[in-house]
Design a protein around this motif. Structure first.
Motif, mmCIF file in Angstrom:
data_model
loop_
_atom_site.group_PDB
_atom_site.id
_atom_site.type_symbol
_atom_site.label_atom_id
_atom_site.label_comp_id
_atom_site.label_asym_id
_atom_site.label_seq_id
_atom_site.Cartn_x
_atom_site.Cartn_y
_atom_site.Cartn_z
ATOM 1 N N LEU A 7 0.735 -1.281 0.064
ATOM 2 C CA LEU A 7 -0.050 -0.042 0.199
ATOM 3 C C LEU A 7 0.850 1.257 0.041
ATOM 4 C CD1 LEU A 7 -2.945 1.044 0.236
ATOM 5 C CD2 LEU A 7 -2.477 1.196 2.568
ATOM 6 N N LYS A 11 0.752 4.222 -2.818
ATOM 7 C CA LYS A 11 -0.086 5.255 -2.602
ATOM 8 C C LYS A 11 0.503 6.547 -3.156
ATOM 9 C CE LYS A 11 -3.141 5.410 0.652
ATOM 10 N NZ LYS A 11 -4.517 5.956 0.284
ATOM 11 N N PRO A 15 -3.301 7.558 -5.101
ATOM 12 C CA PRO A 15 -3.595 8.211 -3.637
ATOM 13 C C PRO A 15 -5.003 7.476 -3.166
ATOM 14 C CG PRO A 15 -2.834 9.879 -5.184
ATOM 15 C CD PRO A 15 -3.043 8.573 -5.873
ATOM 16 N N THR A 18 -6.638 1.677 -1.230
ATOM 17 C CA THR A 18 -6.825 1.471 0.287
ATOM 18 C C THR A 18 -6.382 -0.100 0.277
ATOM 19 O OG1 THR A 18 -9.218 0.831 -0.070
ATOM 20 C CG2 THR A 18 -8.609 2.955 0.569
#
Length: 222
Positions: A7, A11, A15, A18
């Motif tokens: 993750l 990111k 962005p 999850t």
């Protein structure tokens, strides 16, 4: 790598990703991480690249997971995958940078920004989903409309099937117009600004209501 490490690696480029999204991709068979003796997911670099491929295909080409799964299977088997046209949308801090709402863009610019062909754009125009002015230019918001129509088309929903969506939007706009008309009729600039702000707020509320009613209807499909 742990799921948290994957993750963190994704990111910066995605962005909105999850842990739930990563688990969902696993449930859909796009990636199969190993399990540690304690049952924790452990991802290889190849697993992380498969996830990156899937997220990129969804973000840039609006591909459904079924197609992405087939492409990954082709790549696993050593078969080539035909490159798809990508929307040339620029991002800033993870948000799409599109033409301003009041801007006017040419058909060529719409195609360049969305990856649509001229024939596809013409079909959308014939269905009344996007409208050009007398100079052949489209409102800036047409870019988002074309993107949505292209995404639906990849699921087998053609522009002509979306005419009811356009009709519904026009009816809702008529109701909003009746609500804000008294303010808009006033001569002061402040009143007209309040009218525009109220219309925008009502449009968002209508959109939220439509989304929830649609989700409810889909849930009832079983």
């Amino acid at each position: 790598m742990s799921i948290g490490a994957v993750l963190a690696a994704l990111k910066p480029e995605f962005p909105a990703v999850t842990i739930s999204k990563l688990r969902f991709l696993e449930e859909q068979g796009l990636v199969q991480p190993h399990r540690s003796g304690s049952g924790y997911r452990m991802y290889s670099r190849a697993d992380a690249e498969r996830i990156r491929y899937a997220l990129t295909a969804q973000r840039d080409s609006y591909l459904p997971l079924r197609i992405i799964r087939e492409q990954l299977a082709d790549l696993d088997a050593g078969r080539g995958v035909e490159p798809l046209s990508h929307a040339r949308m620029v991002t800033r801090d993870g948000e799409l940078v599109a033409p301003a709402t009041g801007a006017r863009v040419s058909a060529r610019e719409v195609c360049e920004l969305t990856g649509a062909t001229e024939a596809e754009l013409d079909e959308m125009a014939q269905a009344g989903l996007v409208l050009a002015d007398t100079r052949g230019r489209f409102p800036g918001r047409a870019v988002q409309v074309v993107q949505a129509v292209l995404a639906l088309r990849r699921h087998g929903i053609s522009p002509r099937h979306l005419r009811t969506v356009r009709t519904s939007a026009e009816r809702e706009a008529d109701v909003i117009d009746q609500v804000v008309a008294p303010l808009r009729a006033q001569r002061s600039g402040a009143a007209r600004e309040r009218s525009a702000a109220q219309a925008a707020e009502l449009a968002e509320l209508y959109a939220r209501l439509h989304a929830e009613l649609l989700r409810t209807a889909v849930d009832q499909l079983g």
